[in-house]
Design a protein around this motif. Structure first.
Motif, PDB file in Angstrom:
ATOM      1  N   ASN A  34      -4.963  11.735  29.656  1.00  0.00           N
ATOM      2  CA  ASN A  34      -3.889  12.644  29.262  1.00  0.00           C
ATOM      3  C   ASN A  34      -2.813  11.963  28.420  1.00  0.00           C
ATOM      4  N   LEU A  35      -3.191  10.912  27.700  1.00  0.00           N
ATOM      5  CA  LEU A  35      -2.202  10.157  26.945  1.00  0.00           C
ATOM      6  C   LEU A  35      -2.163  10.579  25.493  1.00  0.00           C
ATOM      7  N   SER A  36      -0.954  10.765  24.979  1.00  0.00           N
ATOM      8  CA  SER A  36      -0.725  10.968  23.549  1.00  0.00           C
ATOM      9  C   SER A  36       0.561  10.240  23.210  1.00  0.00           C
ATOM     10  N   GLU A  37       0.501   9.255  22.327  1.00  0.00           N
ATOM     11  CA  GLU A  37       1.682   8.463  22.025  1.00  0.00           C
ATOM     12  C   GLU A  37       1.631   7.911  20.610  1.00  0.00           C
ATOM     13  N   ASP A  38       2.814   7.633  20.063  1.00  0.00           N
ATOM     14  CA  ASP A  38       2.936   6.969  18.772  1.00  0.00           C
ATOM     15  C   ASP A  38       2.974   5.465  18.979  1.00  0.00           C
ATOM     16  N   GLY A  39       2.547   4.730  17.958  1.00  0.00           N
ATOM     17  CA  GLY A  39       2.603   3.284  18.026  1.00  0.00           C
ATOM     18  C   GLY A  39       4.037   2.775  17.996  1.00  0.00           C
ATOM     19  N   GLU A  40       4.250   1.636  18.646  1.00  0.00           N
ATOM     20  CA  GLU A  40       5.561   0.997  18.644  1.00  0.00           C
ATOM     21  C   GLU A  40       5.671   0.075  17.437  1.00  0.00           C
ATOM     22  N   ASN A  41       6.808   0.124  16.751  1.00  0.00           N
ATOM     23  CA  ASN A  41       7.003  -0.670  15.544  1.00  0.00           C
ATOM     24  C   ASN A  41       6.834  -2.167  15.799  1.00  0.00           C
ATOM     25  N   GLN A  42       6.115  -2.816  14.884  1.00  0.00           N
ATOM     26  CA  GLN A  42       5.907  -4.257  14.939  1.00  0.00           C
ATOM     27  C   GLN A  42       5.995  -4.830  13.525  1.00  0.00           C
ATOM     28  N   ARG A  43       6.136  -6.156  13.446  1.00  0.00           N
ATOM     29  CA  ARG A  43       6.190  -6.818  12.141  1.00  0.00           C
ATOM     30  C   ARG A  43       4.787  -7.066  11.600  1.00  0.00           C
ATOM     31  N   GLY A  44       4.645  -7.001  10.274  1.00  0.00           N
ATOM     32  CA  GLY A  44       3.438  -7.382   9.569  1.00  0.00           C
ATOM     33  C   GLY A  44       3.836  -8.111   8.298  1.00  0.00           C
ATOM     34  N   PHE A  45       2.883  -8.283   7.392  1.00  0.00           N
ATOM     35  CA  PHE A  45       3.203  -8.972   6.138  1.00  0.00           C
ATOM     36  C   PHE A  45       2.340  -8.432   5.007  1.00  0.00           C
ATOM     37  N   HIS A  46       2.720  -8.758   3.775  1.00  0.00           N
ATOM     38  CA  HIS A  46       1.938  -8.402   2.600  1.00  0.00           C
ATOM     39  C   HIS A  46       2.106  -9.480   1.543  1.00  0.00           C
ATOM     40  N   VAL A  47       1.108  -9.622   0.672  1.00  0.00           N
ATOM     41  CA  VAL A  47       1.160 -10.581  -0.423  1.00  0.00           C
ATOM     42  C   VAL A  47       0.245 -10.075  -1.527  1.00  0.00           C
ATOM     43  N   GLY A  48       0.639 -10.295  -2.791  1.00  0.00           N
ATOM     44  CA  GLY A  48      -0.206  -9.810  -3.869  1.00  0.00           C
ATOM     45  C   GLY A  48       0.400 -10.010  -5.244  1.00  0.00           C
ATOM     46  N   ILE A  49      -0.056  -9.191  -6.178  1.00  0.00           N
ATOM     47  CA  ILE A  49       0.351  -9.288  -7.581  1.00  0.00           C
ATOM     48  C   ILE A  49       0.863  -7.932  -8.055  1.00  0.00           C
ATOM     49  N   PHE A  50       1.622  -7.954  -9.156  1.00  0.00           N
ATOM     50  CA  PHE A  50       2.125  -6.704  -9.725  1.00  0.00           C
ATOM     51  C   PHE A  50       2.241  -6.831 -11.236  1.00  0.00           C
ATOM     52  N   SER A  51       2.329  -5.675 -11.897  1.00  0.00           N
ATOM     53  CA  SER A  51       2.590  -5.582 -13.329  1.00  0.00           C
ATOM     54  C   SER A  51       3.709  -4.576 -13.542  1.00  0.00           C
ATOM     55  N   LYS A  52       4.365  -4.684 -14.688  1.00  0.00           N
ATOM     56  CA  LYS A  52       5.472  -3.767 -14.962  1.00  0.00           C
ATOM     57  C   LYS A  52       5.631  -3.602 -16.470  1.00  0.00           C
ATOM     58  N   PHE A  53       5.702  -2.344 -16.907  1.00  0.00           N
ATOM     59  CA  PHE A  53       5.997  -2.090 -18.311  1.00  0.00           C
ATOM     60  C   PHE A  53       6.892  -0.872 -18.441  1.00  0.00           C
ATOM     61  N   GLU A  54       7.630  -0.816 -19.538  1.00  0.00           N
ATOM     62  CA  GLU A  54       8.638   0.226 -19.716  1.00  0.00           C
ATOM     63  C   GLU A  54       8.333   1.081 -20.931  1.00  0.00           C
ATOM     64  N   ILE A  55       8.515   2.391 -20.760  1.00  0.00           N
ATOM     65  CA  ILE A  55       8.332   3.346 -21.849  1.00  0.00           C
ATOM     66  C   ILE A  55       9.507   4.312 -21.833  1.00  0.00           C
ATOM     67  N   VAL A  56      10.242   4.370 -22.912  1.00  0.00           N
ATOM     68  CA  VAL A  56      11.398   5.265 -23.089  1.00  0.00           C
ATOM     69  C   VAL A  56      12.289   5.339 -21.844  1.00  0.00           C
ATOM     70  N   GLY A  57      12.670   4.172 -21.350  1.00  0.00           N
ATOM     71  CA  GLY A  57      13.625   4.108 -20.252  1.00  0.00           C
ATOM     72  C   GLY A  57      13.044   4.229 -18.855  1.00  0.00           C
ATOM     73  N   ILE A  58      11.741   4.506 -18.744  1.00  0.00           N
ATOM     74  CA  ILE A  58      11.073   4.619 -17.451  1.00  0.00           C
ATOM     75  C   ILE A  58      10.073   3.474 -17.330  1.00  0.00           C
ATOM     76  N   PHE A  59      10.050   2.783 -16.196  1.00  0.00           N
ATOM     77  CA  PHE A  59       9.058   1.721 -16.021  1.00  0.00           C
ATOM     78  C   PHE A  59       7.985   2.161 -15.029  1.00  0.00           C
ATOM     79  N   ILE A  60       6.785   1.644 -15.273  1.00  0.00           N
ATOM     80  CA  ILE A  60       5.637   1.863 -14.394  1.00  0.00           C
ATOM     81  C   ILE A  60       5.275   0.525 -13.755  1.00  0.00           C
ATOM     82  N   GLN A  61       5.075   0.526 -12.439  1.00  0.00           N
ATOM     83  CA  GLN A  61       4.817  -0.723 -11.723  1.00  0.00           C
ATOM     84  C   GLN A  61       3.643  -0.552 -10.760  1.00  0.00           C
ATOM     85  N   PRO A  62       2.427  -0.896 -11.215  1.00  0.00           N
ATOM     86  CA  PRO A  62       1.285  -0.923 -10.293  1.00  0.00           C
ATOM     87  C   PRO A  62       1.212  -2.277  -9.596  1.00  0.00           C
TER      88      PRO A  62
END
Length: 202
Positions: free
Chosen positions: A52-80
């Motif tokens: 009979n259990l229904s519950e949300d997970g309790e917040n915990q720490r994790g991490f991330h690492v990776g690469i990104f790109s960024k370019f700008e067009i007419v005042g707006i930048f796109i960042q994948p």
């Protein structure tokens, strides 16, 4: 492998456009703080199983690492970005751990000096999905690739950057018990979390 190629394709396409726009590229990493979604199913209490259990997970720490790109067009930048992310969530009688690839594709604007705001979809591909500190066994998630969203703000101080974002989900992406039994359960694998990153542009 085919799904990994499909996941990386938007990044490659954006990267081609960025080269034409004299874009910047860089590396990033940081901490996550949040949890995966709701659990429905049994829990062991004093060697007895309650269903009979229904519950949300309790917040915990994790991490991330990776690469990104960024370019700008007419005042707006796109960042994948392409990131390896580890998420930990704590439930009443087990821990839930996910390792995944994230592909946020964000659009943003510079609003005041070094300050910017950004938002966009975030695709995720589950690499590993496991329970710890329990006898329950988990199977694959319903959809290996799913879509959420990210929104937040950042500071650019020369080549250095700092980002704070919130990530949420558009819909559930459940993982199920590995084998059908009286101990059936589901866990929503999409995380709701805060993401703090530091980056360096080349």
């Amino acid at each position: 492998m085919k799904k990994l190629i499909l996941l990386a394709l938007p990044l490659l396409l954006c990267g081609s456009a960025m080269i034409a726009q004299e874009a910047s590229f860089g590396i990033k990493g940081g901490l996550n703080y949040g949890a995966t979604g709701e659990y429905h199913g049994p829990i062991d209490v004093a060697d007895e199983v309650s269903t009979n259990l229904s519950e949300d997970g309790e917040n915990q720490r994790g991490f991330h690492v990776g690469i990104f790109s960024k370019f700008e067009i007419v005042g707006i930048f796109i960042q994948p970005e392409l990131l390896y992310t580890s998420i930990n969530s704590e439930y009443s009688n087990f821990d839930y751990k996910i390792n995944k690839l994230d592909l946020p594709v964000l659009a943003g604007i510079n609003v005041l000096g070094p300050l910017n705001i950004k938002a966009g979809p975030s695709f995720q591909y589950i690499l590993k999905n496991e329970l710890e500190n329990t006898s329950l066994q988990i199977g694959d998630v319903e959809n290996e690739i799913s879509v959420g969203y990210q929104l937040g703000a950042g500071l650019e101080l020369g080549r250095l950057g700092i980002d704070l974002r919130y990530e949420g989900a558009f819909q559930e992406n459940n993982a199920f018990a590995e084998m059908a039994s009286e101990n059936d359960f589901t866990i929503d694998s999409r995380a709701s979390q805060w993401i703090l990153s530091a980056s360096y542009s080349f």
